[in-house]
Write a protein that holds these residues in place. Structure first.
Motif, mmCIF file in Angstrom:
data_model
loop_
_atom_site.group_PDB
_atom_site.id
_atom_site.type_symbol
_atom_site.label_atom_id
_atom_site.label_comp_id
_atom_site.label_asym_id
_atom_site.label_seq_id
_atom_site.Cartn_x
_atom_site.Cartn_y
_atom_site.Cartn_z
ATOM 1 N N LYS A 340 6.052 -41.165 -34.907
ATOM 2 C CA LYS A 340 4.982 -40.931 -33.940
ATOM 3 C C LYS A 340 3.803 -41.857 -34.173
ATOM 4 O O LYS A 340 3.207 -42.392 -33.225
ATOM 5 C CB LYS A 340 4.534 -39.478 -34.036
ATOM 6 C CG LYS A 340 3.523 -39.089 -32.972
ATOM 7 C CD LYS A 340 3.200 -37.610 -33.063
ATOM 8 C CE LYS A 340 2.207 -37.227 -31.958
ATOM 9 N NZ LYS A 340 1.842 -35.791 -32.030
ATOM 10 N N LYS A 341 3.532 -42.037 -35.473
ATOM 11 C CA LYS A 341 2.422 -42.942 -35.813
ATOM 12 C C LYS A 341 2.754 -44.360 -35.380
ATOM 13 O O LYS A 341 1.892 -45.104 -34.852
ATOM 14 C CB LYS A 341 2.170 -42.877 -37.313
ATOM 15 C CG LYS A 341 0.961 -43.686 -37.737
ATOM 16 C CD LYS A 341 0.716 -43.497 -39.240
ATOM 17 C CE LYS A 341 -0.504 -44.294 -39.672
ATOM 18 N NZ LYS A 341 -0.743 -44.140 -41.134
ATOM 19 N N ALA A 342 4.029 -44.697 -35.572
ATOM 20 C CA ALA A 342 4.439 -46.046 -35.156
ATOM 21 C C ALA A 342 4.358 -46.176 -33.635
ATOM 22 O O ALA A 342 3.929 -47.217 -33.084
ATOM 23 C CB ALA A 342 5.861 -46.331 -35.653
ATOM 24 N N GLU A 343 4.800 -45.103 -32.930
ATOM 25 C CA GLU A 343 4.714 -45.142 -31.468
ATOM 26 C C GLU A 343 3.273 -45.243 -31.005
ATOM 27 O O GLU A 343 2.948 -46.007 -30.083
ATOM 28 C CB GLU A 343 5.386 -43.890 -30.895
ATOM 29 C CG GLU A 343 6.898 -43.862 -31.086
ATOM 30 C CD GLU A 343 7.512 -42.576 -30.578
ATOM 31 O OE1 GLU A 343 6.723 -41.686 -30.148
ATOM 32 O OE2 GLU A 343 8.752 -42.424 -30.633
ATOM 33 N N GLU A 344 2.378 -44.419 -31.585
ATOM 34 C CA GLU A 344 0.958 -44.469 -31.204
ATOM 35 C C GLU A 344 0.378 -45.840 -31.485
ATOM 36 O O GLU A 344 -0.397 -46.380 -30.700
ATOM 37 C CB GLU A 344 0.176 -43.389 -31.961
ATOM 38 C CG GLU A 344 0.528 -41.967 -31.588
ATOM 39 C CD GLU A 344 0.122 -41.651 -30.152
ATOM 40 O OE1 GLU A 344 -0.808 -42.319 -29.644
ATOM 41 O OE2 GLU A 344 0.748 -40.772 -29.529
ATOM 42 N N GLN A 345 0.810 -46.361 -32.663
ATOM 43 C CA GLN A 345 0.314 -47.691 -33.020
ATOM 44 C C GLN A 345 0.801 -48.728 -32.006
ATOM 45 O O GLN A 345 0.049 -49.636 -31.600
ATOM 46 C CB GLN A 345 0.797 -48.048 -34.450
ATOM 47 C CG GLN A 345 0.209 -49.348 -34.962
ATOM 48 C CD GLN A 345 -1.289 -49.244 -35.224
ATOM 49 O OE1 GLN A 345 -1.817 -48.144 -35.439
ATOM 50 N NE2 GLN A 345 -1.999 -50.367 -35.134
ATOM 51 N N ALA A 346 2.078 -48.522 -31.609
ATOM 52 C CA ALA A 346 2.627 -49.468 -30.619
ATOM 53 C C ALA A 346 1.906 -49.334 -29.279
ATOM 54 O O ALA A 346 1.603 -50.336 -28.588
ATOM 55 C CB ALA A 346 4.129 -49.225 -30.448
ATOM 56 N N LYS A 347 1.642 -48.062 -28.894
ATOM 57 C CA LYS A 347 0.922 -47.834 -27.643
ATOM 58 C C LYS A 347 -0.474 -48.463 -27.703
ATOM 59 O O LYS A 347 -0.943 -49.077 -26.750
ATOM 60 C CB LYS A 347 0.803 -46.352 -27.340
ATOM 61 C CG LYS A 347 2.119 -45.718 -26.945
ATOM 62 C CD LYS A 347 1.918 -44.227 -26.672
ATOM 63 C CE LYS A 347 3.229 -43.572 -26.236
ATOM 64 N NZ LYS A 347 3.060 -42.113 -25.970
#
Length: 407
Positions: A340-347
């Motif tokens: 999730k952190k990676a996704e948020e970071q990607a977003k």
């Protein structure tokens, strides 16, 4: 009658004249015996273990130690005989007396074995006359029953029955004992007593009678073990020490009484034995019951312990399983959180890139002279209707107005 006599080697002869003169001749030789009486002397000899005892006519005694020989001369000797020397073992001694010729006093000496003793003519042996075992009864001693010259110095023992021991309740019994003793000081024994066995018997009898007189018959039977303790024989120990002996042990061998009393004692003993056997049987049954209960308790404790161990094991397995499950959940949570952190970071990165591109786009528009505000407003269409609600407070009423909106 021949007038010549022949004497062979190791022969001796006497020629007796009519006037009584005696002439001696030793062989080998041939002698003239005219008008003389010829006597051929008998010859006796002694080996290494013997000696010749000669009794001369003048009263002199001679002991000739072997190996030797002599001739029996009837004119000078009363008697001559071969005697055996006295052999002594390592545990035997002889007490020898002799007269000192210078002082005419009798001197005593002790000859210890092992040796082969040959007494001289002026020596004589001490003869011991002690109480001896009766041939009819080995547990009784008779005065003068033991005569000897070889004194033994090794530990010895004898049996003896002490008769007429009267108890406190006036019962007559015979006490059987066995005594062990050893000679320690020969000089003290010779100076202090002529019959050590008799002294032992008297002292032993006195101690046992004194012991029995203080107890009833039943108490005597119950305390017979005390007769095996040497400290209870005070007079015996004192007398044995005074005559050079040491008493090492006295063993009690039982007692006897008359037939009627013996029957009573036997009946009482049988009754006591039966009661004791019954009591032991009861004790054994109780011990068996106690053992069964103890085994049952022990088995229950073991079963409870096994159950507790099984419960602890199951709890430990559940604990380990729960711990493993929590570890897996934590690992899954951390992985989801990481994703999730990676996704948020990607977003965020994507939005940042879009914002940068838009900013760059607007910047280019501004540089081209375009009004960015109008451009942005134009990007959002105006609403069809605008509803404005204005509330005025004139102070007439403290409550807010009620507004109704109908489409």
């Amino acid at each position: 009658m021949p007038f010549r006599k022949t004497l062979r080697e190791h022969q001796r002869g006497l020629a007796v004249s009519k006037d009584g003169t005696v002439e001696s001749f030793d062989g080998p030789q041939r002698i003239w015996v005219f008008r003389k009486r010829f006597i051929l002397l008998a010859r006796i000899s002694a080996s290494q273990k013997e000696y010749i005892r000669v009794e001369e006519r003048n009263g002199t005694l001679k002991n000739l130690p072997g190996p030797c020989y002599t001739y029996i001369d009837p004119f000078t000797m009363n008697n001559a005989e071969v005697m055996s020397s006295i052999s002594l073992d390592a545990n035997e001694v002889l007490v020898v007396y002799s007269r000192d010729r210078s002082t005419s006093q009798v001197v005593r000496k002790i000859q210890y074995g092992p040796m082969l003793f040959t007494p001289s003519a002026d020596e004589w042996l001490h003869e011991f006359i002690w109480h001896g075992t009766d041939r009819q009864n080995k547990t009784q001693k008779i005065p003068g029953g033991l005569r000897f010259t070889k004194l033994r110095v090794i530990p010895d023992q004898f049996y003896y029955n002490i008769k007429d021991v009267r108890t406190k309740d006036d019962a007559l019994i015979t006490v059987k004992v066995m005594m062990f003793f050893e000679l320690r000081d020969i000089e003290t024994m010779l100076n202090q007593t002529t019959d050590p066995i008799g002294d032992f018997i008297n002292a032993l009898t006195a101690d046992v009678i004194a012991f029995g007189s203080q107890l009833t018959l039943k108490e005597f039977v119950d305390n017979t073990g005390q007769l095996n303790i040497l400290d209870n024989y005070t007079q015996l120990r004192e007398r044995s020490k005074a005559i050079g002996y040491e008493v090492s042990k006295v063993v009690y061998r039982g007692f006897q009484c008359n037939d009627k009393l013996q029957r009573l004692l036997s009946t009482a003993m049988e009754r006591r034995t039966a009661l004791r056997i019954q009591m032991e049987s009861d004790h054994q049954e109780q011990d068996l019951t106690d053992a069964k209960l103890q085994n049952e308790i022990h088995r229950n404790e073991i079963e409870q312990k096994i159950k507790v161990e099984e419960l602890k094991h199951r709890q430990e397995l559940a604990k380990l399983e729960k711990k493993h499950e929590l570890q897996l959940q934590e690992k899954d949570y951390m992985e989801r959180l990481k994703r999730k952190k990676a996704e948020e970071q990607a977003k965020l990165e994507n939005k940042k890139k879009i914002d940068q591109q838009r900013l760059q786009y607007l910047t280019q528009l501004h540089t081209m002279g375009v009004n960015v505000t109008d451009f942005l407003v134009s990007q959002h269409p105006r609403p069809d209707q605008v509803l404005r609600v204005v509330t005025t407070n004139d102070g007439a009423s403290s409550t807010a107005p009620t507004v109704h909106i109908h489409p």
